[in-house]
Design a protein around this motif. Structure first.
Motif, PDB file in Angstrom:
ATOM      1  N   ARG A 349       0.869  -1.197   0.000  1.00  0.00           N
ATOM      2  CA  ARG A 349       0.000   0.000   0.000  1.00  0.00           C
ATOM      3  C   ARG A 349       0.901   1.240   0.000  1.00  0.00           C
ATOM      4  O   ARG A 349       0.625   2.224  -0.692  1.00  0.00           O
ATOM      5  N   MET A 350       1.971   1.185   0.777  1.00  0.00           N
ATOM      6  CA  MET A 350       2.873   2.348   0.820  1.00  0.00           C
ATOM      7  C   MET A 350       3.586   2.528  -0.518  1.00  0.00           C
ATOM      8  O   MET A 350       3.690   3.644  -1.030  1.00  0.00           O
ATOM      9  N   VAL A 351       4.059   1.421  -1.084  1.00  0.00           N
ATOM     10  CA  VAL A 351       4.795   1.499  -2.358  1.00  0.00           C
ATOM     11  C   VAL A 351       3.869   2.020  -3.466  1.00  0.00           C
ATOM     12  O   VAL A 351       4.224   2.940  -4.217  1.00  0.00           O
ATOM     13  N   ALA A 352       2.675   1.456  -3.553  1.00  0.00           N
ATOM     14  CA  ALA A 352       1.746   1.848  -4.626  1.00  0.00           C
ATOM     15  C   ALA A 352       1.290   3.292  -4.447  1.00  0.00           C
ATOM     16  O   ALA A 352       1.144   4.036  -5.418  1.00  0.00           O
ATOM     17  N   ALA A 353       1.075   3.690  -3.192  1.00  0.00           N
ATOM     18  CA  ALA A 353       0.592   5.050  -2.919  1.00  0.00           C
ATOM     19  C   ALA A 353       1.694   6.068  -3.221  1.00  0.00           C
ATOM     20  O   ALA A 353       1.430   7.138  -3.776  1.00  0.00           O
ATOM     21  N   MET A 354       2.908   5.715  -2.855  1.00  0.00           N
ATOM     22  CA  MET A 354       3.995   6.653  -3.109  1.00  0.00           C
ATOM     23  C   MET A 354       4.293   6.755  -4.605  1.00  0.00           C
ATOM     24  O   MET A 354       4.601   7.832  -5.111  1.00  0.00           O
ATOM     25  N   PHE A 355       4.167   5.656  -5.296  1.00  0.00           N
ATOM     26  CA  PHE A 355       4.397   5.686  -6.752  1.00  0.00           C
ATOM     27  C   PHE A 355       3.370   6.612  -7.412  1.00  0.00           C
ATOM     28  O   PHE A 355       3.717   7.443  -8.262  1.00  0.00           O
ATOM     29  N   LEU A 356       2.106   6.503  -7.002  1.00  0.00           N
ATOM     30  CA  LEU A 356       1.079   7.353  -7.625  1.00  0.00           C
ATOM     31  C   LEU A 356       1.305   8.832  -7.283  1.00  0.00           C
ATOM     32  O   LEU A 356       1.286   9.694  -8.160  1.00  0.00           O
ATOM     33  N   SER A 357       1.526   9.091  -5.997  1.00  0.00           N
ATOM     34  CA  SER A 357       1.550  10.503  -5.572  1.00  0.00           C
ATOM     35  C   SER A 357       2.898  11.169  -5.830  1.00  0.00           C
ATOM     36  O   SER A 357       2.949  12.380  -6.005  1.00  0.00           O
ATOM     37  N   LYS A 358       3.973  10.390  -5.894  1.00  0.00           N
ATOM     38  CA  LYS A 358       5.283  11.012  -6.103  1.00  0.00           C
ATOM     39  C   LYS A 358       5.746  10.791  -7.555  1.00  0.00           C
ATOM     40  O   LYS A 358       5.924  11.740  -8.307  1.00  0.00           O
ATOM     41  N   ASN A 359       5.936   9.540  -7.962  1.00  0.00           N
ATOM     42  CA  ASN A 359       6.474   9.303  -9.308  1.00  0.00           C
ATOM     43  C   ASN A 359       5.509   9.766 -10.393  1.00  0.00           C
ATOM     44  O   ASN A 359       5.923  10.345 -11.396  1.00  0.00           O
ATOM     45  N   LEU A 360       4.218   9.497 -10.204  1.00  0.00           N
ATOM     46  CA  LEU A 360       3.269   9.951 -11.227  1.00  0.00           C
ATOM     47  C   LEU A 360       2.747  11.351 -10.914  1.00  0.00           C
ATOM     48  O   LEU A 360       2.106  11.964 -11.768  1.00  0.00           O
ATOM     49  N   LEU A 361       3.005  11.833  -9.735  1.00  0.00           N
ATOM     50  CA  LEU A 361       2.553  13.166  -9.290  1.00  0.00           C
ATOM     51  C   LEU A 361       1.050  13.350  -9.554  1.00  0.00           C
ATOM     52  O   LEU A 361       0.594  14.391 -10.019  1.00  0.00           O
ATOM     53  N   ILE A 362       0.322  12.287  -9.241  1.00  0.00           N
ATOM     54  CA  ILE A 362      -1.149  12.344  -9.361  1.00  0.00           C
ATOM     55  C   ILE A 362      -1.715  12.534  -7.951  1.00  0.00           C
ATOM     56  O   ILE A 362      -1.235  11.929  -6.986  1.00  0.00           O
ATOM     57  N   ASP A 363      -2.724  13.375  -7.859  1.00  0.00           N
ATOM     58  CA  ASP A 363      -3.333  13.731  -6.570  1.00  0.00           C
ATOM     59  C   ASP A 363      -3.649  12.469  -5.746  1.00  0.00           C
ATOM     60  O   ASP A 363      -4.351  11.566  -6.220  1.00  0.00           O
TER      61      ASP A 363
END
Ligand code: FAD
Length: 473
Positions: A349-363
Motif C-alpha cells: 500500500r505504501m509502495v503503490a501510494a507513493m508511486f502514484l503521488s510522487k512518481n506519477l505526481l497524481i493527486d
C-alpha cells in the motif's frame, strides 16, 4: 423500558459497550440503518458492503440467541436518519438509544441531528466508545494539544494502556424477546453486487471466524511478525483489518490477545507481539487525527501548504496504475492483488501510494478513492492517514523527500520474486534477478508494458514540485 442498540461499524455481540448498555438498561432491540446511497457517494467497495451484510447475518443469529431482534431500515442517505430513528422509536416505544461513536464529519453531523430529534421527543441518547482502545481526544500532549506525530503519541498511549488496559465486556445475558421479530436480511444491498465466492471465502463472516483468525495469529505467527511482516509473499500479518474496520473484532480483543501472547508486555518481551501492538496504535493514531481534524473527512491535506502541489492531470497514467499496467512489476502486482482480493499488503500500500503521488505526481485523493472503492477493509481514518503519509501531505515527521524506489523495495521485500510471480503470471518464467525490472526484450516477449515513467526523473519532478511550495505557516 425498551432500549435500542443502533449498530454501525461495531458488528459484534461481545465487547460492545453500546450493546452492553442497551441490554443493561431494559429490553433491547438492535437496529441497522442501511444507507446504500451514502455508501455509494462515499465510494465504498462492493466487497466491503457484502462483508458487512454477511456479518450482519451472523450477528442477527447471535443476537437472536440473546433474545435481541435485529431490525433493518433502509434510507437513501444520512439526511433521512433522524426521521428513520424517530419513527422507529415511536413505533417500538423505545426510551433510550445507545450507539458507539464514529468520528468522520458526516457521521458526527448525522448523530447530532439524530440525538436532537430523539431528545425533542423525550428519548434518551447515549454515545459510547468502542472503536478504539483509547477515546480519540483523550490522549493529549503535556500542553493539552493533539499529537501530530506518531512516536510520542504511541508512547503516551502505551503509558495509558499500561495503567488502564481496556477491560473485556462479555455478551449480555439472554433476555425475554420483545413482541417483534428480527427482519430478514436481503441478499445484497441495492447497487452493491456480491464479489465472487473465492473472495468471500477469504473473509469469512462473524465473530467466531474473527476470533479463530486472531487466535491462530496470536498463537504463533505473531512471533515472527517483526521480521516477516514486510514480505508480501509470506502469510506473516494477521489479515484482521476487515474485522477491525467493521467492528466484528474490537481493538480491545486484539490487544488482549497480543498481550496474552507476550506475558502482558506492551513494548518489551517478544518483539513480534510488541511490533503488532505498535500497528494497532497506528490505527488508533489515524482515528485520533480524524476526530481532531474535521478537514481530513473533507479530504483536505493535514499540511495546508501541500494543497498547492501541482498535481498532474494524467488519466491514462492513473488508469494504468489502477489496472496494474504501469510496467513497474511490484506496483502492478500490488494493484492486481487489490483488484482480486479486496486487500493489499501494507508494505505494498505504501509502495503503490507513493508511486502514484510522487512518481506519477497524481493527486493522492485519486488513489485514496480507488483504494476505498476496492478495499474490503476500507476505513476513512486509516486510508486517509496512509495516503497522506505516503504523499507527504499528512501528519508525519519525515519530509517530502522520502520517495521509495519501487525497484529497491521489490528486491528487498520480495527477493526471490515469489509475490511478483503470483500476481504477474506473464513474468512468472523470469528468474529472480530479472523479474523486478525485466529488459525491454523480456517485456515485449511477455506482453508486459515498458515503465510508464522514468523513476529517477519522476522522483526529481516530485522533489521540485514539493520543494517549490510556500513555507508552512
Ligand atoms: P497487521 O499487520 O496484522 O496489523 C494489525 C492491525 O493493525 C490491522 O488489521 C489494522 O487494523 C492495523 N494496522 C496495521 N498497520 C496499520 C497502518 N499502517 N495504519 C493503520 N492501521 C494499521 N488499513 C485499514 O484497515 N483500512 C484502510 O482503508 C487502509 N488503507 C491504507 C492505505 C494506505 C495508502 C496505507 C499505506 C495503509 C492503509 N491501511 C489501511 C493500513 C494497513 O495497510 C492495513 O491495516 C494492513 O495492511 C491490514 O493488514 P493486516 O490486518 O494483516 O495487518
Amino acid at each position: 423500558m425498551n432500549t435500542l442498540l443502533w449498530l454501525r461499524t461495531d458488528l459484534r455481540a461481545h465487547d460492545n459497550p453500546a450493546l452492553a448498555a442497551a441490554a443493561e438498561g431494559g429490553a433491547a432491540t438492535a437496529l441497522f440503518l442501511a444507507a446504500p446511497g451514502q455508501w455509494r457517494r462515499h465510494g465504498d467497495a462492493p466487497a466491503k458492503v457484502d462483508f458487512w451484510l454477511r456479518n450482519l447475518r451472523e450477528l442477527s443469529r447471535e443476537l437472536g440467541r440473546l433474545g435481541i431482534p435485529l431490525k433493518l431500515l433502509t434510507v437513501r442517505d444520512w439526511s433521512e436518519a433522524p426521521d428513520a430513528l424517530a419513527g422507529f422509536c415511536r413505533a417500538h416505544a423505545i426510551g433510550h438509544v445507545h450507539a458507539n461513536a464514529e468520528w468522520a464529519v458526516n457521521e458526527r453531523r448525522r448523530d447530532e441531528a439524530v440525538a436532537s430529534g430523539l431528545r425533542a421527543m423525550g428519548v434518551d441518547w447515549t454515545l459510547h466508545h468502542g472503536a478504539s482502545l483509547l477515546r480519540p481526544g483523550t490522549v493529549l500532549t503535556g500542553k493539552g494539544d493533539c499529537y501530530r506525530v506518531f512516536t510520542p503519541y504511541a508512547r503516551a498511549c502505551r503509558e495509558r494502556l499500561r495503567t488502564a488496559p481496556p477491560r473485556a465486556l462479555p455478551a449480555p445475558r439472554p433476555q425475554a424477546p420483545p413482541a417483534w421479530r428480527a427482519d430478514p436480511l436481503p441478499a445484497a444491498f441495492e447497487g452493491f453486487n456480491a464479489p465472487d465466492d473465492a473472495v468471500r471465502a477469504l473473509w469469512p463472516a462473524g465473530e467466531a471466524a474473527a476470533g479463530e483468525r486472531l487466535a491462530a495469529f496470536a498463537d504463533g505467527v505473531i512471533d515472527a511478525y517483526r521480521e516477516q511482516r514486510d514480505f508480501p509473499s509470506l502469510p506473516a500479518t494477521s489479515c484482521l483489518s476487515p474485522y477491525l474496520a467493521a467492528g466484528v473484532l474490537s481493538p480491545g480483543q486484539a490487544l488482549r490477545a497480543a498481550l496474552a501472547a507476550n506475558h502482558g508486555e506492551l513494548d518489551s518481551g517478544k518483539a513480534g507481539a510488541a511490533a503488532w501492538i505498535g500497528e494497532l496504535l497506528w490505527r488508533e493514531f489515524y482515528q485520533h487525527l480524524l476526530a481532531a481534524h474535521p478537514a481530513l473527512s473533507m479530504r483536505q491535506p493535514m499540511k495546508p501548504e501541500t494543497a498547492a502541489v501541482p498535481w498532474r492531470q494524467a488519466p491514462e497514467d492513473l488508469r494504468a496504475w489502477q489496472q496494474g499496467r504501469t510496467g513497474i512489476p511490484i506496483v502492478d502486482a500490488a494493484m492486481r492483488q487489490l483488484l482480486a482480493l479486496g486487500w493489499m499488503h501494507n508494505r505494498l500500500r505504501m509502495v503503490a501510494a507513493m508511486f502514484l503521488s510522487k512518481n506519477l505526481l497524481i493527486d493522492w485523493r485519486e488513489g485514496e478513492a480507488w483504494f476505498m472503492s476496492h478495499l474490503v477493509d476500507g476505513d476513512l481514518a486509516s486510508n486517509n492517514g496512509g495516503w497522506q503519509w505516503s504523499a507527504s501531505t499528512g501528519a508525519d515527521a519525515v519530509p517530502y523527500f522520502r520517495v521509495f524506489n519501487p525497484l529497491s523495495q521489490s528486491r528487498r521485500f520480495d527477493p526471490d520474486g515469489a509475490f511478483l510471480r503470483e500476481w504477474l503470471p506473464e513474468l512468472a518464467h523470469l528468474e529472480a534477478r530479472a523479474i523486478h525490472d525485466p529488459s525491454p526484450m523480456e517485456r515485449a516477449a511477455a506482453g508486459y508494458p515498458l515503465p510508464i515513467v522514468d523513476l529517477a526523473q519522476s522522483r526529481l519532478r516530485a522533489l521540485e514540485a514539493f520543494g517549490g511550495l510556500p513555507r508552512p505557516p
